[in-house]
Design a protein around this motif. Structure first.
Motif, PDB file in Angstrom:
ATOM      1  N   THR A  20      37.514  70.987  77.346  1.00  9.64           N
ATOM      2  CA  THR A  20      38.153  71.464  78.573  1.00  9.64           C
ATOM      3  C   THR A  20      37.107  71.864  79.600  1.00  9.64           C
ATOM      4  OG1 THR A  20      40.127  72.201  77.386  1.00  9.64           O
ATOM      5  CG2 THR A  20      39.711  73.216  79.536  1.00  9.64           C
ATOM      6  N   LEU A  21      36.083  72.572  79.155  1.00  9.42           N
ATOM      7  CA  LEU A  21      35.010  72.980  80.067  1.00  9.42           C
ATOM      8  C   LEU A  21      34.346  71.764  80.714  1.00  9.42           C
ATOM      9  CD1 LEU A  21      33.387  75.842  77.967  1.00  9.42           C
ATOM     10  CD2 LEU A  21      34.786  76.093  80.025  1.00  9.42           C
ATOM     11  N   ARG A  22      34.062  70.752  79.917  1.00  5.76           N
ATOM     12  CA  ARG A  22      33.430  69.534  80.448  1.00  5.76           C
ATOM     13  C   ARG A  22      34.352  68.811  81.425  1.00  5.76           C
ATOM     14  NH1 ARG A  22      31.764  69.068  75.127  1.00  5.76           N
ATOM     15  NH2 ARG A  22      33.352  67.505  74.700  1.00  5.76           N
ATOM     16  N   ALA A  23      35.615  68.690  81.048  1.00  8.47           N
ATOM     17  CA  ALA A  23      36.572  67.988  81.907  1.00  8.47           C
ATOM     18  C   ALA A  23      36.738  68.710  83.245  1.00  8.47           C
ATOM     19  CB  ALA A  23      37.921  67.862  81.203  1.00  8.47           C
ATOM     20  N   ASN A  24      36.850  70.026  83.212  1.00 12.12           N
ATOM     21  CA  ASN A  24      37.021  70.783  84.449  1.00 12.12           C
ATOM     22  C   ASN A  24      35.752  70.748  85.298  1.00 12.12           C
ATOM     23  OD1 ASN A  24      39.641  71.330  83.804  1.00 12.12           O
ATOM     24  ND2 ASN A  24      39.253  73.410  83.088  1.00 12.12           N
ATOM     25  N   ALA A  25      34.592  70.788  84.667  1.00 13.22           N
ATOM     26  CA  ALA A  25      33.331  70.677  85.404  1.00 13.22           C
ATOM     27  C   ALA A  25      33.215  69.302  86.055  1.00 13.22           C
ATOM     28  CB  ALA A  25      32.152  70.938  84.479  1.00 13.22           C
ATOM     29  N   ALA A  26      33.715  68.260  85.385  1.00 11.39           N
ATOM     30  CA  ALA A  26      33.670  66.910  85.947  1.00 11.39           C
ATOM     31  C   ALA A  26      34.548  66.808  87.193  1.00 11.39           C
ATOM     32  CB  ALA A  26      34.095  65.886  84.896  1.00 11.39           C
ATOM     33  N   VAL A  27      35.696  67.487  87.177  1.00 10.01           N
ATOM     34  CA  VAL A  27      36.579  67.472  88.342  1.00 10.01           C
ATOM     35  C   VAL A  27      35.855  68.052  89.554  1.00 10.01           C
ATOM     36  CG1 VAL A  27      38.689  68.465  89.328  1.00 10.01           C
ATOM     37  CG2 VAL A  27      38.731  67.505  87.030  1.00 10.01           C
ATOM     38  N   LEU A  28      35.095  69.101  89.333  1.00 13.16           N
ATOM     39  CA  LEU A  28      34.360  69.722  90.440  1.00 13.16           C
ATOM     40  C   LEU A  28      33.410  68.740  91.129  1.00 13.16           C
ATOM     41  CD1 LEU A  28      33.477  73.247  89.021  1.00 13.16           C
ATOM     42  CD2 LEU A  28      34.911  72.735  90.992  1.00 13.16           C
ATOM     43  N   LYS A  29      32.926  67.767  90.387  1.00  8.16           N
ATOM     44  CA  LYS A  29      31.968  66.808  90.946  1.00  8.16           C
ATOM     45  C   LYS A  29      32.655  65.657  91.684  1.00  8.16           C
ATOM     46  CE  LYS A  29      28.621  67.802  87.350  1.00  8.16           C
ATOM     47  NZ  LYS A  29      27.994  67.330  86.124  1.00  8.16           N
ATOM     48  N   THR A  30      33.947  65.492  91.469  1.00 13.67           N
ATOM     49  CA  THR A  30      34.629  64.322  92.018  1.00 13.67           C
ATOM     50  C   THR A  30      35.384  64.593  93.310  1.00 13.67           C
ATOM     51  OG1 THR A  30      36.632  64.725  90.727  1.00 13.67           O
ATOM     52  CG2 THR A  30      34.916  63.333  89.721  1.00 13.67           C
ATOM     53  N   LEU A  31      35.670  65.848  93.609  1.00 14.58           N
ATOM     54  CA  LEU A  31      36.477  66.174  94.787  1.00 14.58           C
ATOM     55  C   LEU A  31      35.680  67.053  95.755  1.00 14.58           C
ATOM     56  CD1 LEU A  31      39.816  66.953  92.927  1.00 14.58           C
ATOM     57  CD2 LEU A  31      39.264  64.893  94.201  1.00 14.58           C
ATOM     58  N   PRO A  32      35.988  66.987  97.036  1.00 15.14           N
ATOM     59  CA  PRO A  32      35.238  67.761  98.048  1.00 15.14           C
ATOM     60  C   PRO A  32      35.739  69.206  98.166  1.00 15.14           C
ATOM     61  CG  PRO A  32      36.852  66.381  99.126  1.00 15.14           C
ATOM     62  CD  PRO A  32      36.937  66.066  97.653  1.00 15.14           C
ATOM     63  N   PHE A  33      35.462  70.009  97.153  1.00 12.44           N
ATOM     64  CA  PHE A  33      35.993  71.368  97.121  1.00 12.44           C
ATOM     65  C   PHE A  33      35.427  72.268  98.215  1.00 12.44           C
ATOM     66  CE2 PHE A  33      37.076  70.016  92.803  1.00 12.44           C
ATOM     67  CZ  PHE A  33      38.398  70.414  92.753  1.00 12.44           C
ATOM     68  N   ASP A  34      34.312  71.899  98.810  1.00 12.16           N
ATOM     69  CA  ASP A  34      33.752  72.696  99.900  1.00 12.16           C
ATOM     70  C   ASP A  34      34.484  72.464 101.215  1.00 12.16           C
ATOM     71  OD1 ASP A  34      31.854  73.859  98.258  1.00 12.16           O
ATOM     72  OD2 ASP A  34      30.359  72.313  98.673  1.00 12.16           O
ATOM     73  N   ASP A  35      35.265  71.407 101.300  1.00 17.16           N
ATOM     74  CA  ASP A  35      36.026  71.110 102.506  1.00 17.16           C
ATOM     75  C   ASP A  35      37.261  72.022 102.534  1.00 17.16           C
ATOM     76  OD1 ASP A  35      37.555  70.120 104.573  1.00 17.16           O
ATOM     77  OD2 ASP A  35      37.463  68.036 103.918  1.00 17.16           O
ATOM     78  N   ARG A  36      37.324  72.917 103.492  1.00 14.10           N
ATOM     79  CA  ARG A  36      38.410  73.901 103.583  1.00 14.10           C
ATOM     80  C   ARG A  36      39.478  73.499 104.603  1.00 14.10           C
ATOM     81  NH1 ARG A  36      38.488  77.040  99.406  1.00 14.10           N
ATOM     82  NH2 ARG A  36      39.306  78.767 100.610  1.00 14.10           N
ATOM     83  N   THR A  37      39.444  72.247 105.049  1.00  7.79           N
ATOM     84  CA  THR A  37      40.380  71.788 106.067  1.00  7.79           C
ATOM     85  C   THR A  37      41.829  72.009 105.648  1.00  7.79           C
ATOM     86  OG1 THR A  37      38.797  70.119 106.778  1.00  7.79           O
ATOM     87  CG2 THR A  37      41.076  69.822 107.490  1.00  7.79           C
ATOM     88  N   ASP A  38      42.144  71.740 104.386  1.00  6.82           N
ATOM     89  CA  ASP A  38      43.531  71.891 103.941  1.00  6.82           C
ATOM     90  C   ASP A  38      44.001  73.338 104.041  1.00  6.82           C
ATOM     91  OD1 ASP A  38      41.767  72.398 101.877  1.00  6.82           O
ATOM     92  OD2 ASP A  38      42.865  71.285 100.367  1.00  6.82           O
ATOM     93  N   PHE A  39      43.106  74.305 103.834  1.00  5.12           N
ATOM     94  CA  PHE A  39      43.486  75.712 103.978  1.00  5.12           C
ATOM     95  C   PHE A  39      43.751  76.036 105.452  1.00  5.12           C
ATOM     96  CE2 PHE A  39      41.623  75.745  99.811  1.00  5.12           C
ATOM     97  CZ  PHE A  39      42.431  76.630  99.119  1.00  5.12           C
ATOM     98  N   ASP A  40      42.920  75.515 106.333  1.00  6.73           N
ATOM     99  CA  ASP A  40      43.133  75.720 107.769  1.00  6.73           C
ATOM    100  C   ASP A  40      44.459  75.103 108.207  1.00  6.73           C
ATOM    101  OD1 ASP A  40      40.655  76.979 107.883  1.00  6.73           O
ATOM    102  OD2 ASP A  40      39.614  75.155 108.523  1.00  6.73           O
ATOM    103  N   LEU A  41      44.738  73.903 107.726  1.00 10.69           N
ATOM    104  CA  LEU A  41      45.991  73.234 108.087  1.00 10.69           C
ATOM    105  C   LEU A  41      47.200  73.987 107.533  1.00 10.69           C
ATOM    106  CD1 LEU A  41      44.960  69.504 107.583  1.00 10.69           C
ATOM    107  CD2 LEU A  41      45.312  70.717 109.763  1.00 10.69           C
ATOM    108  N   ALA A  42      47.089  74.505 106.309  1.00 11.47           N
ATOM    109  CA  ALA A  42      48.206  75.234 105.691  1.00 11.47           C
ATOM    110  C   ALA A  42      48.532  76.519 106.448  1.00 11.47           C
ATOM    111  CB  ALA A  42      47.895  75.542 104.235  1.00 11.47           C
ATOM    112  N   LYS A  43      47.548  77.093 107.121  1.00 11.46           N
ATOM    113  CA  LYS A  43      47.749  78.342 107.864  1.00 11.46           C
ATOM    114  C   LYS A  43      48.122  78.103 109.333  1.00 11.46           C
ATOM    115  CE  LYS A  43      44.497  80.769 104.912  1.00 11.46           C
ATOM    116  NZ  LYS A  43      43.154  81.348 104.794  1.00 11.46           N
ATOM    117  N   ARG A  44      47.973  76.879 109.787  1.00 10.13           N
ATOM    118  CA  ARG A  44      48.228  76.582 111.199  1.00 10.13           C
ATOM    119  C   ARG A  44      49.683  76.859 111.552  1.00 10.13           C
ATOM    120  NH1 ARG A  44      46.695  70.780 113.341  1.00 10.13           N
ATOM    121  NH2 ARG A  44      48.387  70.230 111.920  1.00 10.13           N
ATOM    122  N   GLY A  45      49.903  77.461 112.676  1.00  5.07           N
ATOM    123  CA  GLY A  45      51.244  77.756 113.162  1.00  5.07           C
ATOM    124  C   GLY A  45      51.873  78.999 112.560  1.00  5.07           C
ATOM    125  N   PHE A  46      51.099  79.798 111.809  1.00  3.00           N
ATOM    126  CA  PHE A  46      51.657  80.992 111.160  1.00  3.00           C
ATOM    127  C   PHE A  46      52.250  81.935 112.197  1.00  3.00           C
ATOM    128  CE2 PHE A  46      51.144  85.388 109.678  1.00  3.00           C
ATOM    129  CZ  PHE A  46      51.929  85.342 108.544  1.00  3.00           C
TER     130      PHE A  46
END
Length: 189
Positions: A20-46
């Motif tokens: 599980t540790l290896r699999a979850n660590a691998a996910v971190l390498k495959t996706l752009p987790f530093d990109d916070r655009t989705d959080f900004d979009l989710a809060k837009r229009g609050f």
């Protein structure tokens, strides 16, 4: 996003396996987790949110509690897939939002969102959440921030209960429902 070390939460849960540790660590390498655009979009229009985190039924039982999701902060525990943790954090962004001119959504007070279109004479409500109580809380939030307007139509997009189960929170009685069309797909019933 990062992975917290196993056992960091002090919960007493069994530590994740090495696999599980290896699999979850691998996910971190495959996706752009530093990109916070989705959080900004989710809060837009609050516009606003409930002050009381608990939505209760008529007997005082908790139907939905926003505080139940407050643990979803910080980095993903080692036992949780980082992308799921991130999605949970996005889902916990709740309240009333303006999506576009005259289009609003209430998010996070149920498994589903409620969308409202502001017509010239009142609201067209699209999907009314799962329960009467959460739908009523959503409508109360809309009235608090946008004023009291009648519901002129309801649209069910499909037959999952989280899209129609809260109808009595939107149209609580026969007087409120009188003359209000409810539109659903063919075969809904």
């Amino acid at each position: 996003e990062k992975l917290a070390a196993a056992g960091d939460d002090g919960s007493g849960h069994t530590a994740p396996t090495e696999q599980t540790l290896r699999a979850n660590a691998a996910v971190l390498k495959t996706l752009p987790f530093d990109d916070r655009t989705d959080f900004d979009l989710a809060k837009r229009g609050f516009i606003g949110a409930r002050k009381d985190p608990k939505i209760l039924d008529a007997k005082g039982n908790v139907v939905w509690n926003l505080d139940d999701y407050r643990f979803e902060t910080g980095d993903a525990p080692a036992s949780v897939t980082p992308s799921l943790w991130r999605q949970a954090k996005l889902n916990s962004i709740h309240g009333l939002f303006q999506v576009a001119p005259r289009i609003y959504q209430v998010r996070g007070y149920d498994l589903a969102n409620m969308t409202l279109v502001e017509g010239d004479t009142g609201w067209i409500v699209i999907d009314v959440m799962t329960t009467e109580e959460t739908a009523r809380a959503a409508m109360d939030l809309v009235r608090e921030h946008l004023g009291v307007k009648p519901v002129k139509a309801v649209i069910y997009t499909h037959s999952h209960i989280d899209h129609f189960g809260g109808i009595r929170g939107v149209l609580p009685d026969a007087d409120a429902a009188a003359g209000v069309p409810i539109i659903a797909p063919d075969g809904f019933l």
